[in-house]
Design a protein around this motif. Sequence first.
Motif, PDB file in Angstrom:
ATOM      1  N   TYR A  20      24.327 103.886  53.644  1.00  0.00           N
ATOM      2  CA  TYR A  20      24.049 105.294  53.389  1.00  0.00           C
ATOM      3  C   TYR A  20      24.932 105.790  52.253  1.00  0.00           C
ATOM      4  CZ  TYR A  20      22.796 110.106  54.023  1.00  0.00           C
ATOM      5  OH  TYR A  20      22.305 111.362  53.807  1.00  0.00           O
ATOM      6  N   ALA A  41      25.315 109.375  50.160  1.00  0.00           N
ATOM      7  CA  ALA A  41      24.892 110.774  50.022  1.00  0.00           C
ATOM      8  C   ALA A  41      24.587 111.127  48.565  1.00  0.00           C
ATOM      9  CB  ALA A  41      25.955 111.708  50.582  1.00  0.00           C
ATOM     10  N   ARG A  59      20.980 112.477  47.208  1.00  0.00           N
ATOM     11  CA  ARG A  59      20.773 113.703  46.428  1.00  0.00           C
ATOM     12  C   ARG A  59      20.029 113.402  45.124  1.00  0.00           C
ATOM     13  NH1 ARG A  59      25.428 115.210  48.944  1.00  0.00           N
ATOM     14  NH2 ARG A  59      26.784 114.089  47.489  1.00  0.00           N
ATOM     15  N   ALA A 110      21.951 115.759  52.627  1.00  0.00           N
ATOM     16  CA  ALA A 110      22.484 114.445  52.246  1.00  0.00           C
ATOM     17  C   ALA A 110      23.888 114.186  52.791  1.00  0.00           C
ATOM     18  CB  ALA A 110      22.468 114.282  50.732  1.00  0.00           C
ATOM     19  N   ASP A 111      24.695 115.222  52.937  1.00  0.00           N
ATOM     20  CA  ASP A 111      26.049 115.039  53.457  1.00  0.00           C
ATOM     21  C   ASP A 111      26.094 114.902  54.979  1.00  0.00           C
ATOM     22  OD1 ASP A 111      27.437 114.965  51.026  1.00  0.00           O
ATOM     23  OD2 ASP A 111      27.482 117.151  50.907  1.00  0.00           O
ATOM     24  N   ASN A 112      24.929 114.940  55.603  1.00  0.00           N
ATOM     25  CA  ASN A 112      24.831 114.804  57.065  1.00  0.00           C
ATOM     26  C   ASN A 112      24.014 113.563  57.400  1.00  0.00           C
ATOM     27  OD1 ASN A 112      26.101 117.369  57.417  1.00  0.00           O
ATOM     28  ND2 ASN A 112      24.147 118.315  56.891  1.00  0.00           N
ATOM     29  N   PRO A 113      24.636 112.386  57.291  1.00  0.00           N
ATOM     30  CA  PRO A 113      23.862 111.166  57.594  1.00  0.00           C
ATOM     31  C   PRO A 113      23.337 111.210  59.011  1.00  0.00           C
ATOM     32  CG  PRO A 113      26.201 110.660  57.345  1.00  0.00           C
ATOM     33  CD  PRO A 113      26.037 112.105  57.023  1.00  0.00           C
ATOM     34  N   ASP A 117      20.206 116.891  59.765  1.00  0.00           N
ATOM     35  CA  ASP A 117      20.705 115.629  59.226  1.00  0.00           C
ATOM     36  C   ASP A 117      19.658 115.023  58.294  1.00  0.00           C
ATOM     37  OD1 ASP A 117      18.950 113.814  60.596  1.00  0.00           O
ATOM     38  OD2 ASP A 117      20.331 113.613  62.252  1.00  0.00           O
ATOM     39  N   ALA A 118      20.079 114.012  57.553  1.00  0.00           N
ATOM     40  CA  ALA A 118      19.218 113.401  56.542  1.00  0.00           C
ATOM     41  C   ALA A 118      17.968 112.772  57.159  1.00  0.00           C
ATOM     42  CB  ALA A 118      20.006 112.368  55.753  1.00  0.00           C
TER      43      ALA A 118
END
Length: 172
Positions: A58, A60, A64, A122-125, A147-148
Amino acid sequence: MKRKLLGCLVVALGGFTLAGAIADEHLTGVAKERHDLMEGLAGAIGPMADMVRGVQPYDADRMRELAATIANSGGDTLTSLFPEGSYDPAGEALPAIWEDWDRFVTLAGNLVDAANAMAAAADNPPGPPSAGPPDPAAGGGEPQAMDAGMALVQLGMSCGACHDDFRKEDDS
């Protein structure tokens, strides 16, 4: 549930890409341009799905970047490739696009919104499935950001909404 939705999205995207490769050989002009743009969209969603499913690490920033590619390809960029009179029976676009132009424009805009939501998530896998966001009324704190994984499902649903009404069914 989340994993099941994501799995369906990945299978569907694979079908779009395969069908697109077959149709591509007979297209010219703006029909080829729009087909190539759609292939680029599928090419961006594939790595996103791989990251969310854990097939690739993953990242981020990469998520993005891919979301920006999709956002920049939606909206006016997308609709500009469907000028009046550009229906090509060899392509995958249905005449319904020009018959219900306002809906097509709305869905092209929704694609931008879904891609931007993907970038924001994106910052929340994706994590393990949960029972849902905490309930602030029950002392559970603020609701969690999307989340993503869920953002990707919504992005796929945005693609699917347009494909359901405006893209030929795959005959293979």
